[in-house]
Write a protein that holds these residues in place. Structure first.
Motif, PDB file in Angstrom:
ATOM      1  N   TYR A 130      32.935  39.788  42.791  1.00 43.73           N
ATOM      2  CA  TYR A 130      33.788  38.623  42.943  1.00 43.73           C
ATOM      3  C   TYR A 130      33.421  37.977  44.266  1.00 43.73           C
ATOM      4  N   LEU A 131      32.469  37.082  44.190  1.00 41.56           N
ATOM      5  CA  LEU A 131      31.896  36.474  45.379  1.00 41.56           C
ATOM      6  C   LEU A 131      32.777  35.350  45.900  1.00 41.56           C
ATOM      7  N   GLU A 132      32.790  35.197  47.211  1.00 48.61           N
ATOM      8  CA  GLU A 132      33.517  34.111  47.859  1.00 48.61           C
ATOM      9  C   GLU A 132      32.689  32.829  47.887  1.00 48.61           C
ATOM     10  N   THR A 133      31.467  32.919  47.441  1.00 49.03           N
ATOM     11  CA  THR A 133      30.541  31.788  47.481  1.00 49.03           C
ATOM     12  C   THR A 133      29.893  31.595  46.125  1.00 49.03           C
ATOM     13  N   LYS A 134      29.340  30.422  45.887  1.00 52.11           N
ATOM     14  CA  LYS A 134      28.632  30.187  44.639  1.00 52.11           C
ATOM     15  C   LYS A 134      27.246  30.822  44.666  1.00 52.11           C
ATOM     16  N   GLU A 135      26.707  31.066  45.833  1.00 56.64           N
ATOM     17  CA  GLU A 135      25.369  31.626  45.969  1.00 56.64           C
ATOM     18  C   GLU A 135      25.414  33.148  45.834  1.00 56.64           C
ATOM     19  N   TYR A 136      24.382  33.719  45.245  1.00 53.40           N
ATOM     20  CA  TYR A 136      24.240  35.161  45.142  1.00 53.40           C
ATOM     21  C   TYR A 136      22.770  35.517  45.314  1.00 53.40           C
ATOM     22  N   ASN A 138      19.121  39.192  37.624  1.00 56.13           N
ATOM     23  CA  ASN A 138      19.790  38.423  36.591  1.00 56.13           C
ATOM     24  C   ASN A 138      20.963  37.664  37.195  1.00 56.13           C
ATOM     25  N   ASP A 139      21.561  36.777  36.432  1.00 57.30           N
ATOM     26  CA  ASP A 139      22.715  36.008  36.872  1.00 57.30           C
ATOM     27  C   ASP A 139      23.848  36.940  37.322  1.00 57.30           C
ATOM     28  N   ALA A 140      24.608  36.516  38.311  1.00 63.98           N
ATOM     29  CA  ALA A 140      25.712  37.335  38.847  1.00 63.98           C
ATOM     30  C   ALA A 140      26.741  37.680  37.781  1.00 63.98           C
ATOM     31  N   ALA A 141      26.843  36.884  36.725  1.00 61.47           N
ATOM     32  CA  ALA A 141      27.804  37.165  35.655  1.00 61.47           C
ATOM     33  C   ALA A 141      27.479  38.463  34.924  1.00 61.47           C
ATOM     34  N   THR A 142      26.242  38.946  35.049  1.00 61.71           N
ATOM     35  CA  THR A 142      25.853  40.183  34.373  1.00 61.71           C
ATOM     36  C   THR A 142      26.001  41.413  35.266  1.00 61.71           C
ATOM     37  N   CYS A 143      26.356  41.202  36.531  1.00 64.13           N
ATOM     38  CA  CYS A 143      26.498  42.298  37.486  1.00 64.13           C
ATOM     39  C   CYS A 143      27.769  43.102  37.182  1.00 64.13           C
ATOM     40  N   ARG A 144      27.762  44.375  37.522  1.00 60.08           N
ATOM     41  CA  ARG A 144      28.938  45.227  37.362  1.00 60.08           C
ATOM     42  C   ARG A 144      29.211  45.952  38.674  1.00 60.08           C
ATOM     43  N   LEU A 178      34.522  60.492  37.349  1.00 61.19           N
ATOM     44  CA  LEU A 178      33.962  59.672  36.281  1.00 61.19           C
ATOM     45  C   LEU A 178      33.714  58.243  36.760  1.00 61.19           C
ATOM     46  N   PRO A 179      32.695  57.583  36.193  1.00 62.19           N
ATOM     47  CA  PRO A 179      32.435  56.205  36.589  1.00 62.19           C
ATOM     48  C   PRO A 179      33.578  55.285  36.166  1.00 62.19           C
ATOM     49  N   VAL A 180      33.892  54.346  37.056  1.00 61.12           N
ATOM     50  CA  VAL A 180      34.848  53.280  36.761  1.00 61.12           C
ATOM     51  C   VAL A 180      34.068  51.979  36.914  1.00 61.12           C
ATOM     52  N   VAL A 181      33.945  51.228  35.825  1.00 58.96           N
ATOM     53  CA  VAL A 181      33.105  50.035  35.792  1.00 58.96           C
ATOM     54  C   VAL A 181      33.977  48.813  35.582  1.00 58.96           C
ATOM     55  N   SER A 182      33.722  47.774  36.374  1.00 58.47           N
ATOM     56  CA  SER A 182      34.440  46.511  36.209  1.00 58.47           C
ATOM     57  C   SER A 182      33.459  45.360  36.367  1.00 58.47           C
TER      58      SER A 182
END
Length: 117
Positions: A71-77, A49-55, A63-67
């Motif tokens: 935060y990519l340094e490039t536009k490509e993923y 899926n699009d990188a915007a949906t990645c966590r 305990l899990p810590v989710v954010s």
């Protein structure tokens, strides 16, 4: 020998493709997948899926810590990945070069060092 093939993309790239070309592009990718699944050389193919949906997931106090992230340094993923099981590096290179988009975008080929059992 197992290899990982990776392709990259971004929303800007997907949006730049003409809508009428998607059906053919998907058919070409499906044919690639079927050809190498039937030969037994493609273990699996996965589109992401699009990188915007990645966590990003860490752990604090057990305990899990989710954010949001990454935060990519490039536009490509990474857009998709494929697992191969082939007889040689040469065969993995042939399959990578046969990827439908390989004439426009390079495909990364990574040897898999080891497999968890």
């Amino acid at each position: 020998m197992k290899y990982l093939l990776m392709t990259y993309g971004n929303q800007e790239k997907w949006d730049s493709l003409p809508a009428e070309g998607w059906t053919e592009a998907i058919a070409q990718q499906d044919a690639f997948n079927k050809r190498y699944q039937e030969s037994g050389e493609l273990i699996g193919a996965y589109g992401l899926n699009d990188a915007a949906t990645c966590r990003m997931v860490g752990r604090k106090d057990g305990l899990p810590v989710v954010s949001d992230g990454p935060y990519l340094e490039t536009k490509e993923y990474m857009a998709s990945f494929y697992l191969l099981d082939v007889d040689s590096e040469e065969r993995a290179l042939e399959i990578a070069a046969d990827m439908p988009w390989a004439d426009r975008e390079p495909v990364e080929l990574w040897p898999i060092l080891h497999e968890a059992k």
